[in-house]
Write a protein that holds these residues in place. Structure first.
Motif, short mmCIF file in Angstrom:
data_model
loop_
_atom_site.label_atom_id
_atom_site.label_comp_id
_atom_site.label_asym_id
_atom_site.label_seq_id
_atom_site.Cartn_x
_atom_site.Cartn_y
_atom_site.Cartn_z
N ARG A 19 -1.42 16.93 -5.27
CA ARG A 19 -2.73 17.52 -5.57
C ARG A 19 -3.39 16.80 -6.75
N THR A 20 -2.60 16.48 -7.76
CA THR A 20 -3.12 15.74 -8.91
C THR A 20 -3.61 14.36 -8.49
N VAL A 21 -2.86 13.68 -7.63
CA VAL A 21 -3.26 12.37 -7.14
C VAL A 21 -4.58 12.49 -6.38
N ARG A 22 -4.70 13.51 -5.55
CA ARG A 22 -5.95 13.71 -4.79
C ARG A 22 -7.13 13.98 -5.74
N ARG A 23 -6.89 14.70 -6.82
CA ARG A 23 -7.95 14.93 -7.81
C ARG A 23 -8.37 13.61 -8.46
N LEU A 24 -7.41 12.75 -8.77
CA LEU A 24 -7.73 11.44 -9.34
C LEU A 24 -8.55 10.61 -8.36
N ILE A 25 -8.23 10.70 -7.09
CA ILE A 25 -8.97 9.99 -6.05
C ILE A 25 -10.39 10.55 -5.96
N ASP A 26 -10.50 11.87 -5.89
CA ASP A 26 -11.81 12.51 -5.76
C ASP A 26 -12.73 12.22 -6.94
N LEU A 80 0.85 -1.18 0.00
CA LEU A 80 0.00 0.00 0.00
C LEU A 80 0.89 1.24 0.00
N LEU A 81 0.59 2.16 -0.89
CA LEU A 81 1.40 3.36 -1.07
C LEU A 81 0.66 4.59 -0.56
N THR A 82 1.41 5.58 -0.12
CA THR A 82 0.83 6.85 0.29
C THR A 82 0.55 7.70 -0.96
N VAL A 83 -0.20 8.76 -0.76
CA VAL A 83 -0.47 9.70 -1.85
C VAL A 83 0.85 10.26 -2.39
N ALA A 84 1.76 10.59 -1.50
CA ALA A 84 3.06 11.14 -1.92
C ALA A 84 3.86 10.13 -2.74
N GLU A 85 3.83 8.85 -2.34
CA GLU A 85 4.55 7.82 -3.09
C GLU A 85 3.95 7.62 -4.48
N VAL A 86 2.63 7.66 -4.57
CA VAL A 86 1.98 7.54 -5.87
C VAL A 86 2.33 8.73 -6.75
N ALA A 87 2.31 9.93 -6.17
CA ALA A 87 2.66 11.13 -6.93
C ALA A 87 4.07 11.02 -7.48
N GLU A 88 4.98 10.52 -6.68
CA GLU A 88 6.37 10.36 -7.13
C GLU A 88 6.46 9.36 -8.28
N ARG A 89 5.75 8.24 -8.16
CA ARG A 89 5.79 7.22 -9.22
C ARG A 89 5.18 7.71 -10.52
N LEU A 90 4.14 8.54 -10.42
CA LEU A 90 3.49 9.07 -11.62
C LEU A 90 4.12 10.36 -12.13
#
Length: 64
Positions: free
Chosen positions: A28-35, A13-23
């Motif tokens: 903020r973009t990751v949070r928009r994708l989640i929302d 399981l990855l954090t929002v920050a880890e996902v942002a780094e991978r992408l």
């Protein structure tokens, strides 16, 4: 908690920050994708986590 990714049922399981780094995008973009529902999340207490499998599924869909 250490800075290492969490594992539940041998699924990382990855954090929002880890996902942002991978992408290579902002958190903020990751949070928009989640929302928007484009990226599936899992709640661990109050924390939001993204499984590697869900991130891979998002990446596959985004390429098409």
């Amino acid at each position: 908690m250490t800075g290492a990714p969490q594992q539940i049922n041998s699924q990382q399981l990855l954090t929002v920050a880890e996902v942002a780094e991978r992408l290579a995008v902002s958190t903020r973009t990751v949070r928009r994708l989640i929302d928007s529902g484009e990226l599936v999340t899992h709640r661990v207490g109050r924390a939001v986590r993204i499984s590697e499998a869900d991130l891979a599924a998002y990446a596959r869909e985004a390429r098409q």
